[in-house]
Design an enzyme around this catalytic site. Structure first.
Site, PDB file in Angstrom:
ATOM      1  N   PRO A   8       0.902  -1.148  -0.192  1.00 23.66           N
ATOM      2  CA  PRO A   8      -0.401   0.057  -0.174  1.00 23.66           C
ATOM      3  C   PRO A   8       1.009   1.792  -0.325  1.00 23.66           C
ATOM      4  O   PRO A   8       2.232   1.375   0.517  1.00 23.66           O
ATOM      5  CB  PRO A   8      -0.531  -0.091   1.522  1.00 23.66           C
ATOM      6  CG  PRO A   8      -0.689  -1.284   1.966  1.00 23.66           C
ATOM      7  CD  PRO A   8       0.646  -2.401   0.853  1.00 23.66           C
ATOM      8  N   ASN A   9       0.419   1.747  -0.950  1.00 16.09           N
ATOM      9  CA  ASN A   9       1.255   3.538  -0.719  1.00 16.09           C
ATOM     10  C   ASN A   9       2.309   4.025  -1.450  1.00 16.09           C
ATOM     11  O   ASN A   9       2.910   4.715  -1.961  1.00 16.09           O
ATOM     12  CB  ASN A   9       0.956   3.816   0.655  1.00 16.09           C
ATOM     13  CG  ASN A   9      -0.347   4.800   0.935  1.00 16.09           C
ATOM     14  OD1 ASN A   9      -1.519   4.565   0.480  1.00 16.09           O
ATOM     15  ND2 ASN A   9      -0.028   4.086   2.646  1.00 16.09           N
ATOM     16  N   ARG A  38       5.319  12.018  -3.350  1.00 19.91           N
ATOM     17  CA  ARG A  38       5.805  13.029  -1.538  1.00 19.91           C
ATOM     18  C   ARG A  38       6.326  12.611  -0.727  1.00 19.91           C
ATOM     19  O   ARG A  38       7.122  11.534  -1.223  1.00 19.91           O
ATOM     20  CB  ARG A  38       4.379  12.724  -1.090  1.00 19.91           C
ATOM     21  CG  ARG A  38       2.956  13.551  -2.223  1.00 19.91           C
ATOM     22  CD  ARG A  38       1.268  13.155  -1.555  1.00 19.91           C
ATOM     23  NE  ARG A  38       1.520  13.509  -0.281  1.00 19.91           N
ATOM     24  CZ  ARG A  38       1.107  12.931   1.206  1.00 19.91           C
ATOM     25  NH1 ARG A  38       0.327  11.463   0.898  1.00 19.91           N
ATOM     26  NH2 ARG A  38       0.792  13.549   2.589  1.00 19.91           N
ATOM     27  N   TYR A  78      11.431   8.983   1.098  1.00 22.15           N
ATOM     28  CA  TYR A  78      11.211   7.410   0.225  1.00 22.15           C
ATOM     29  C   TYR A  78      11.797   7.901  -1.170  1.00 22.15           C
ATOM     30  O   TYR A  78      12.426   7.430  -1.546  1.00 22.15           O
ATOM     31  CB  TYR A  78       9.592   7.039   0.144  1.00 22.15           C
ATOM     32  CG  TYR A  78       9.478   6.945   1.464  1.00 22.15           C
ATOM     33  CD1 TYR A  78       9.835   5.616   2.471  1.00 22.15           C
ATOM     34  CD2 TYR A  78       8.254   7.663   1.542  1.00 22.15           C
ATOM     35  CE1 TYR A  78       8.556   5.478   3.227  1.00 22.15           C
ATOM     36  CE2 TYR A  78       7.350   7.397   3.043  1.00 22.15           C
ATOM     37  CZ  TYR A  78       7.012   6.379   4.128  1.00 22.15           C
ATOM     38  OH  TYR A  78       7.169   5.711   4.831  1.00 22.15           O
ATOM     39  N   ASN A 116       8.065  -5.188  -1.270  1.00 19.76           N
ATOM     40  CA  ASN A 116       8.084  -4.614  -0.189  1.00 19.76           C
ATOM     41  C   ASN A 116       6.608  -3.896   0.185  1.00 19.76           C
ATOM     42  O   ASN A 116       5.480  -3.957  -0.555  1.00 19.76           O
ATOM     43  CB  ASN A 116       8.510  -3.011  -0.542  1.00 19.76           C
ATOM     44  CG  ASN A 116       8.196  -1.850   0.209  1.00 19.76           C
ATOM     45  OD1 ASN A 116       8.011  -1.927   1.799  1.00 19.76           O
ATOM     46  ND2 ASN A 116       8.993  -0.791   0.221  1.00 19.76           N
ATOM     47  N   ALA A 147       3.038  -0.829   5.020  1.00 21.50           N
ATOM     48  CA  ALA A 147       2.380  -0.790   6.189  1.00 21.50           C
ATOM     49  C   ALA A 147       1.417  -2.369   6.835  1.00 21.50           C
ATOM     50  O   ALA A 147       2.008  -2.360   7.733  1.00 21.50           O
ATOM     51  CB  ALA A 147       1.348   0.421   6.688  1.00 21.50           C
ATOM     52  N   GLU A 205      12.529  -9.187   2.341  1.00 22.43           N
ATOM     53  CA  GLU A 205      11.521  -8.268   2.341  1.00 22.43           C
ATOM     54  C   GLU A 205      12.761  -6.753   1.906  1.00 22.43           C
ATOM     55  O   GLU A 205      13.896  -6.780   3.129  1.00 22.43           O
ATOM     56  CB  GLU A 205      10.567  -8.391   4.400  1.00 22.43           C
ATOM     57  CG  GLU A 205      10.112  -7.176   4.440  1.00 22.43           C
ATOM     58  CD  GLU A 205      10.454  -7.135   6.466  1.00 22.43           C
ATOM     59  OE1 GLU A 205      10.089  -8.824   6.789  1.00 22.43           O
ATOM     60  OE2 GLU A 205       9.976  -6.508   6.744  1.00 22.43           O
ATOM     61  N   HIS A 218      12.094  -2.915   2.143  1.00 21.78           N
ATOM     62  CA  HIS A 218      12.352  -1.511   2.584  1.00 21.78           C
ATOM     63  C   HIS A 218      13.308  -0.393   2.316  1.00 21.78           C
ATOM     64  O   HIS A 218      14.068  -0.575   2.113  1.00 21.78           O
ATOM     65  CB  HIS A 218      11.633  -1.725   4.445  1.00 21.78           C
ATOM     66  CG  HIS A 218      11.074  -1.918   4.650  1.00 21.78           C
ATOM     67  ND1 HIS A 218       9.714  -2.349   4.922  1.00 21.78           N
ATOM     68  CD2 HIS A 218      11.546  -3.569   5.318  1.00 21.78           C
ATOM     69  CE1 HIS A 218       8.715  -3.049   5.027  1.00 21.78           C
ATOM     70  NE2 HIS A 218       9.642  -4.051   5.522  1.00 21.78           N
ATOM     71  N   ARG A 226      13.160   4.600  12.838  1.00 23.32           N
ATOM     72  CA  ARG A 226      11.781   5.355  12.986  1.00 23.32           C
ATOM     73  C   ARG A 226      10.723   5.005  14.130  1.00 23.32           C
ATOM     74  O   ARG A 226      11.546   4.289  14.890  1.00 23.32           O
ATOM     75  CB  ARG A 226      11.239   5.122  11.833  1.00 23.32           C
ATOM     76  CG  ARG A 226      11.809   5.490   9.931  1.00 23.32           C
ATOM     77  CD  ARG A 226      11.102   5.369   9.051  1.00 23.32           C
ATOM     78  NE  ARG A 226      10.043   6.311   8.507  1.00 23.32           N
ATOM     79  CZ  ARG A 226       9.238   5.336   8.174  1.00 23.32           C
ATOM     80  NH1 ARG A 226       9.285   5.176   6.684  1.00 23.32           N
ATOM     81  NH2 ARG A 226       7.485   7.058   8.210  1.00 23.32           N
TER      82      ARG A 226
HETATM   83  O1  CA2 Z   1      10.533   1.648   4.520  1.00 24.70           O
HETATM   84  C1  CA2 Z   1       9.582   1.877   3.741  1.00 24.70           C
HETATM   85  O2  CA2 Z   1      10.175   1.127   2.043  1.00 24.70           O
HETATM   86  C2  CA2 Z   1       8.369   1.040   4.233  1.00 24.70           C
HETATM   87  O3  CA2 Z   1       8.074  -0.263   3.673  1.00 24.70           O
HETATM   88  C3  CA2 Z   1       6.869   1.873   3.778  1.00 24.70           C
HETATM   89  C4  CA2 Z   1       5.964   2.144   3.713  1.00 24.70           C
HETATM   90  C5  CA2 Z   1       5.990   2.494   5.879  1.00 24.70           C
HETATM   91  O4  CA2 Z   1       4.360   2.269   6.178  1.00 24.70           O
HETATM   92  C6  CA2 Z   1       6.403   0.849   6.368  1.00 24.70           C
HETATM   93  O5  CA2 Z   1       6.705   1.631   7.686  1.00 24.70           O
HETATM   94  C7  CA2 Z   1       7.867   1.204   5.543  1.00 24.70           C
HETATM   95  C8  CA2 Z   1       5.262   3.191   3.523  1.00 24.70           C
HETATM   96  C9  CA2 Z   1       5.083   3.790   1.743  1.00 24.70           C
HETATM   97  C10 CA2 Z   1       4.220   4.876   1.710  1.00 24.70           C
HETATM   98  O6  CA2 Z   1       4.412   5.592   0.837  1.00 24.70           O
HETATM   99  C11 CA2 Z   1       4.761   6.760   0.159  1.00 24.70           C
HETATM  100  C12 CA2 Z   1       5.468   7.008  -0.796  1.00 24.70           C
HETATM  101  C13 CA2 Z   1       5.447   8.129  -0.589  1.00 24.70           C
HETATM  102  C14 CA2 Z   1       4.178   9.279  -0.585  1.00 24.70           C
HETATM  103  C15 CA2 Z   1       3.911   8.626   0.512  1.00 24.70           C
HETATM  104  C16 CA2 Z   1       3.870   6.820   0.991  1.00 24.70           C
END
Ligand code: CA2
Length: 146
Positions: free
Chosen positions: A11-12, A19, A24, A76, A79, A100, A102, A109
């Site tokens: 997700p996301n 953003r 990221y 990946n 969340a 896995e 990230h 964090r």
């Molecule tokens: O660090 C990572 O790759 C995560 O898997 C990213 C997830 C986060 O919930 C994990 O704890 C760690 C979140 C991905 C959200 O991606 C976005 C990218 C751009 C803007 C907003 C969100």
């Protein structure tokens, strides 16, 4: 038959590059996948790329990869990393080797990101190197497969 690897994103991650670049990075998910396809080509592999914001679709993608004879996955889970017993069961249930992956260093964090439901059933974990995490995970998976 081509040797194929699943690149699975949760997700996301479709928002990458639009953003929160300070967390990221500025590469889009398409950029990352394109880079992995190039790397895979050099190593004699194909890539199946799937992104979904739905837990069930991610479970289905793992099942389909195993059923279709894919060799492993760079995953990946976003969340869902921190919550999903269903994804954990999909990995153990299929036996698919999964790395896995990230972008961010989840251990640097918030506390809730320090726990992964999945790490214990994965081949290994790569965290904290931005898009390079995917490339390291990909090469580690290939090294394992060879
Ligand atoms: O660090 C990572 O790759 C995560 O898997 C990213 C997830 C986060 O919930 C994990 O704890 C760690 C979140 C991905 C959200 O991606 C976005 C990218 C751009 C803007 C907003 C969100």
């Amino acid at each position: 038959m081509a040797r194929e690897i699943l690149v699975l994103n949760g997700p996301n991650l479709n928002l990458l590059g639009t953003r929160e670049p300070e967390v990221y990075g500025s590469e889009t998910l398409d950029d990352i996948v394109e880079g992995l396809r190039r790397l895979a080509g050099e190593r004699g592999f194909d890539v199946r790329a799937v992104q979904s914001n739905s837990e069930g679709e991610l479970v289905d993608a793992i099942h389909a990869a195993a059923a279709d004879g894919l060799l492993g996955a760079v995953f990946n889970p976003g969340a869902y990393t921190h919550t999903s017993i269903a994804l954990r069961d999909a990995i153990t249930g299929t036996g698919l080797p999964v790395v896995e992956t990230h972008l961010s260093n989840v251990h640097a964090r918030e506390e809730f990101r320090h726990t992964s439901m999945l790490s214990g059933v994965c081949l290994g974990v790569v965290v904290g190197f931005g898009p390079t995490s995917y490339r390291l995970a990909f090469d580690a998976l290939i090294a394992h497969l060879d």
